[in-house]
Design a protein around this motif. Structure first.
Motif, PDB file in Angstrom:
ATOM      1  N   LYS A 178       0.746  -0.887  -0.345  1.00 33.51           N
ATOM      2  CA  LYS A 178       0.046   0.001  -0.084  1.00 33.51           C
ATOM      3  C   LYS A 178       0.824   1.282  -0.425  1.00 33.51           C
ATOM      4  O   LYS A 178       1.926   1.168   0.733  1.00 33.51           O
ATOM      5  CB  LYS A 178      -0.995  -0.144   1.080  1.00 33.51           C
ATOM      6  N   GLU A 342     -14.263   6.808  -3.424  1.00 35.23           N
ATOM      7  CA  GLU A 342     -14.063   5.112  -3.245  1.00 35.23           C
ATOM      8  C   GLU A 342     -12.773   5.393  -2.544  1.00 35.23           C
ATOM      9  O   GLU A 342     -11.906   5.214  -1.930  1.00 35.23           O
ATOM     10  CB  GLU A 342     -13.825   4.096  -4.421  1.00 35.23           C
ATOM     11  N   MET A 343     -11.836   5.482  -3.985  1.00 35.19           N
ATOM     12  CA  MET A 343     -10.648   6.017  -3.743  1.00 35.19           C
ATOM     13  C   MET A 343      -9.840   6.757  -2.420  1.00 35.19           C
ATOM     14  O   MET A 343      -9.487   7.260  -1.413  1.00 35.19           O
ATOM     15  CB  MET A 343      -9.694   6.581  -4.957  1.00 35.19           C
ATOM     16  N   ARG A 346     -10.117   5.338   0.905  1.00 32.79           N
ATOM     17  CA  ARG A 346      -9.566   4.407   0.557  1.00 32.79           C
ATOM     18  C   ARG A 346      -8.087   4.757   1.379  1.00 32.79           C
ATOM     19  O   ARG A 346      -7.672   4.110   2.205  1.00 32.79           O
ATOM     20  CB  ARG A 346      -9.503   3.185  -0.175  1.00 32.79           C
ATOM     21  N   VAL A 347      -7.686   5.867   0.911  1.00 33.09           N
ATOM     22  CA  VAL A 347      -6.159   6.285   0.412  1.00 33.09           C
ATOM     23  C   VAL A 347      -6.398   7.636   1.678  1.00 33.09           C
ATOM     24  O   VAL A 347      -5.340   7.608   2.674  1.00 33.09           O
ATOM     25  CB  VAL A 347      -6.051   7.242  -0.257  1.00 33.09           C
ATOM     26  N   SER A 349      -8.451   8.137   4.856  1.00 31.41           N
ATOM     27  CA  SER A 349     -10.520   8.330   5.298  1.00 31.41           C
ATOM     28  C   SER A 349      -9.078   8.451   7.443  1.00 31.41           C
ATOM     29  O   SER A 349      -9.481   9.285   7.794  1.00 31.41           O
ATOM     30  CB  SER A 349     -10.560   6.800   5.558  1.00 31.41           C
ATOM     31  N   ARG A 350      -8.443   7.451   6.999  1.00 32.06           N
ATOM     32  CA  ARG A 350      -7.459   7.969   8.446  1.00 32.06           C
ATOM     33  C   ARG A 350      -6.936   8.942   8.977  1.00 32.06           C
ATOM     34  O   ARG A 350      -6.526   9.269  10.320  1.00 32.06           O
ATOM     35  CB  ARG A 350      -5.668   7.263   8.694  1.00 32.06           C
ATOM     36  N   THR A 356     -14.560  10.775   9.817  1.00 26.87           N
ATOM     37  CA  THR A 356     -15.509   9.174   9.775  1.00 26.87           C
ATOM     38  C   THR A 356     -16.281   9.220  10.483  1.00 26.87           C
ATOM     39  O   THR A 356     -16.141   7.801  10.726  1.00 26.87           O
ATOM     40  CB  THR A 356     -14.658   7.972   8.872  1.00 26.87           C
TER      41      THR A 356
END
Length: 373
Positions: A178, A342-343, A346-347, A349-350, A356
């Motif tokens: 990743k 989506e990306m 996925r990339v 969000s943290r 979130t």
């Protein structure tokens, strides 16, 4: 004698006198020829070494042989590139050509494309894993996968065209780690802008606050800067000094200018507004991203005491800043040139726990509300 062989009319002469006996002899000989033709055992060249149709016969044999044989992998790869390059970007044509000429050709040579085996492809993959770059590092899994992706496309097309089963089936790509996202913090952004060269201040600020790709900002023309609507129109990119289409259709987009970005474009317009491109060198040429990275960007990070990161992290920074500010994910995806959100999640969000709700606080309040009612 007058007969047809392989759809070619053959008329052969002898030096015999025209007598009933010789006519009878030739008639029997011709019957033998026709019988051998019927059985498939007739050899024209052996029967008539100086035959008048010999040249035509050889042409037919060569054509049949050519039709029945398959090209080598490299020969077909070159044909495949020529047929498809009209729909590819110039940088991708260069990539495919380099892989074909520098990797496929030396390894596979002139092996017929329908004789390539799955084992040979796996051996080729192992060979790529053992190659070392100039810095001593091996090829990344993603780089190796690009080689195999191109090889698979070539083999799939050849298999369809020449009616054989592609040996590339069921070969899975290598697992790619990743990507490590390292967006810059607000203090780091201020450090960079405070210490950068004066002629690159607007360039870096715009990259931090718009998320433009390197090829997009380097290839930005003034005709695509809309001051009336405060928008940047992403329509073209630049690669190796040549203008081309964007990465994909979704990359064709309009980016909203924030107030700070708008001011930067106004300042740039006073300097380069009379030229075609927004960002240029001192002599008016388009920027070379490798030169900017090595001579401006990395020295700047060293000067500011910031960990070395590639310029693409400025794009990641824009995404995380938009998310942290509470902007709509759908809007951000459009600004970034993504097909959907989506990306985005996925990339990135943290980096946005408040959006979130990874800490469970939103659900906790909901549960309390349910009990209170």
């Amino acid at each position: 004698m007058d007969f047809r062989y392989r759809n070619i009319r053959c008329r052969e002469q002898t030096e015999l006198n025209d007598t009933p006996q010789n006519r009878k002899r030739l008639s029997a000989f011709l019957d033998k020829i026709e019988a051998e033709i019927l059985l498939g055992t007739f050899d024209y060249q052996a029967t008539f070494p100086e035959g008048s149709a010999l040249k035509k016969m050889r042409s037919v044999v060569n054509r049949v042989t050519s039709l029945n044989s398959k090209p080598s992998l490299v020969e077909f790869a070159r044909t495949w590139i020529d047929e498809n390059k009209v729909q590819w970007g110039k940088s991708y044509v260069k990539t495919v050509t380099n892989i074909t000429e520098n990797r496929l050709l030396p390894y596979f040579g002139n092996i017929p494309i329908d004789e390539l085996t799955k084992s040979q492809i796996l051996q080729f993959r192992n060979y790529l894993c053992e190659i070392k770059k100039s810095n001593g590092q091996p090829f990344s899994p993603g780089h190796i996968n690009r080689h195999l992706k191109i090889l698979r496309a070539i083999l799939n097309e050849a298999a369809d065209r020449f009616d054989f089963k592609s040996p590339h089936q069921k070969i899975k790509p290598l697992k790619v780690p990743k990507s490590h996202i390292q967006p810059f913090t607000a203090p780091e952004i201020r450090l960079i802008l405070d210490n950068c060269r004066e002629d690159f201040y607007e360039y870096f600020l715009i990259r931090f606050f718009t998320g433009m790709r390197t090829s997009e900002i380097d290839g930005l023309k003034w005709k695509y800067v809309d001051f009336d609507r405060a928008e940047i129109l992403i329509r073209e990119t630049i690669s190796d000094g040549e203008s081309s289409y964007t990465k994909n259709d979704f990359s064709q987009r309009e980016i909203h200018m924030s107030d700070e970005v708008f001011k930067c474009f106004k300042a740039m317009h006073a300097r380069t507004g009379h030229l075609e491109y927004v960002f240029v060198t001192k002599d008016g040429k388009t920027l070379d991203h490798n030169s900017v990275t090595k001579r401006v960007w990395y020295p700047l990070l060293r000067l500011a005491g910031i960990e070395k990161r590639n310029p693409y992290q400025m794009r990641h920074t824009a995404a995380t800043l938009w998310l942290a500010s509470g902007e709509s994910p759908e809007w951000i995806a459009r600004q970034m040139g993504h097909a959907n959100t989506e990306m985005l999640f996925r990339v990135y969000s943290r980096y946005v726990p408040n959006l979130t709700r990874n800490d469970g606080s939103a659900a906790n309040r909901m549960f309390k509300n349910v009990l209170e009612k």
